[in-house]
Write a protein that holds these residues in place. Structure first.
Motif, short mmCIF file in Angstrom:
data_model
loop_
_atom_site.label_atom_id
_atom_site.label_comp_id
_atom_site.label_asym_id
_atom_site.label_seq_id
_atom_site.Cartn_x
_atom_site.Cartn_y
_atom_site.Cartn_z
N VAL A 97 21.04 67.93 29.20
CA VAL A 97 21.85 68.37 30.35
C VAL A 97 23.27 68.70 29.90
O VAL A 97 23.87 69.69 30.34
CB VAL A 97 21.87 67.26 31.44
CG1 VAL A 97 22.88 67.57 32.51
CG2 VAL A 97 20.48 67.09 32.04
N LEU A 98 23.82 67.87 29.01
CA LEU A 98 25.22 68.02 28.61
C LEU A 98 25.47 69.20 27.67
O LEU A 98 26.51 69.85 27.74
CB LEU A 98 25.73 66.73 27.94
CG LEU A 98 25.96 65.57 28.88
CD1 LEU A 98 26.17 64.29 28.10
CD2 LEU A 98 27.15 65.85 29.78
N LYS A 99 24.52 69.47 26.78
CA LYS A 99 24.74 70.49 25.76
C LYS A 99 25.10 71.86 26.35
O LYS A 99 26.09 72.46 25.95
CB LYS A 99 23.55 70.59 24.82
CG LYS A 99 23.83 71.48 23.64
CD LYS A 99 22.84 71.29 22.53
CE LYS A 99 23.27 72.21 21.40
NZ LYS A 99 22.94 71.74 20.13
N PRO A 100 24.35 72.37 27.34
CA PRO A 100 24.75 73.67 27.90
C PRO A 100 26.09 73.62 28.64
O PRO A 100 26.84 74.59 28.64
CB PRO A 100 23.61 74.04 28.85
CG PRO A 100 22.64 72.94 28.83
CD PRO A 100 23.08 71.91 27.87
N GLN A 101 26.39 72.47 29.25
CA GLN A 101 27.65 72.34 29.99
C GLN A 101 28.86 72.35 29.07
O GLN A 101 29.90 72.92 29.39
CB GLN A 101 27.69 71.02 30.77
CG GLN A 101 26.83 70.96 31.98
CD GLN A 101 26.91 69.57 32.64
OE1 GLN A 101 27.67 68.71 32.21
NE2 GLN A 101 26.12 69.36 33.67
N LEU A 102 28.74 71.66 27.93
CA LEU A 102 29.89 71.43 27.06
C LEU A 102 29.90 72.31 25.82
O LEU A 102 30.82 72.18 25.00
CB LEU A 102 29.94 69.95 26.65
CG LEU A 102 30.01 68.94 27.79
CD1 LEU A 102 29.98 67.52 27.24
CD2 LEU A 102 31.25 69.16 28.62
N ALA A 120 32.36 64.24 32.30
CA ALA A 120 31.13 65.03 32.27
C ALA A 120 29.93 64.16 31.93
O ALA A 120 28.85 64.32 32.53
CB ALA A 120 31.27 66.16 31.24
N ALA A 164 26.76 63.43 34.37
CA ALA A 164 25.39 63.71 33.93
C ALA A 164 24.53 62.47 34.04
O ALA A 164 23.35 62.57 34.40
CB ALA A 164 25.41 64.24 32.49
N GLN A 191 33.06 73.70 24.09
CA GLN A 191 34.23 73.04 24.64
C GLN A 191 34.41 71.64 24.09
O GLN A 191 35.45 71.03 24.30
CB GLN A 191 34.14 72.98 26.16
CG GLN A 191 34.08 74.34 26.81
CD GLN A 191 33.90 74.24 28.30
OE1 GLN A 191 33.90 73.15 28.87
NE2 GLN A 191 33.76 75.37 28.96
N ALA A 197 27.51 83.02 25.07
CA ALA A 197 27.20 81.64 24.68
C ALA A 197 26.63 81.60 23.26
O ALA A 197 26.98 80.72 22.46
CB ALA A 197 26.22 81.02 25.66
N THR A 220 21.20 62.49 36.35
CA THR A 220 19.87 62.32 35.76
C THR A 220 19.28 60.94 36.01
O THR A 220 18.09 60.73 35.79
CB THR A 220 19.90 62.55 34.23
OG1 THR A 220 20.77 61.59 33.63
CG2 THR A 220 20.34 63.96 33.90
#
Length: 149
Positions: A124-129, A102, A106, A132, A47, A110
């Motif tokens: 929440v979104l930053k680590p998921q996306l 996504a 989220a 990508q 990552a 949340t």
């Protein structure tokens, strides 16, 4: 196989095949990774390596726009070639519909309801996306959805 190992293997293959363009860019990637590892005294995981490469792509895109503004298409072409090599190692980009799904998921998870919740939602979104999606695009979409758009 880790991303760093893939880069090392591809560097060796580029040396053997005489692909100087790819070899140079892979060496730049490895140098940036090594620099960050030395600066932070840590071993980077995939990552973090992706984050380093995304930063490199962003820098090159900025350079391309500046070179094009200065009518230096020759230098812009070099930067675009480097971007192409770096992007071979980045995960595939999500389309707009997948990003919207996504963001919606989220928001539901949340309980975000207004612009004041944007920071929590982006957290929440930053680590998921990461890697990508363009986080600027994600941020704009989140802002629009939280404003009731």
């Amino acid at each position: 196989m880790t991303l760093k190992q893939t880069l090392t293997d591809d560097m060796k293959a580029a040396m053997k095949s005489g692909d100087k363009a790819s070899l140079g860019v892979i060496r730049l990637i490895n140098a940036a990774i090594k620099q960050r590892e030395v600066d932070e005294r840590v071993e980077l995981d995939d990552a973090a390596v992706i984050a380093v490469m995304e930063k490199m792509v962003k820098q090159r895109r900025d350079s391309v726009s500046q070179y094009e503004a200065a009518a230096r298409e020759d230098l812009a072409a070099v930067e675009r070639d480097e971007i192409a090599v770096i992007e071979r190692y980045l995960p595939a980009k999500l389309d707009e519909a997948a990003i919207a799904r996504a963001v919606d998921a989220a928001i539901a998870a949340t309980g975000a309801s207004g612009p004041a919740d944007m920071g929590r939602l982006m957290g929440v979104l930053k680590p998921q996306l990461a890697g990508q999606a363009d986080m600027g695009q994600v941020s704009a979409l989140v802002k629009k959805k939280l404003a009731g758009g």
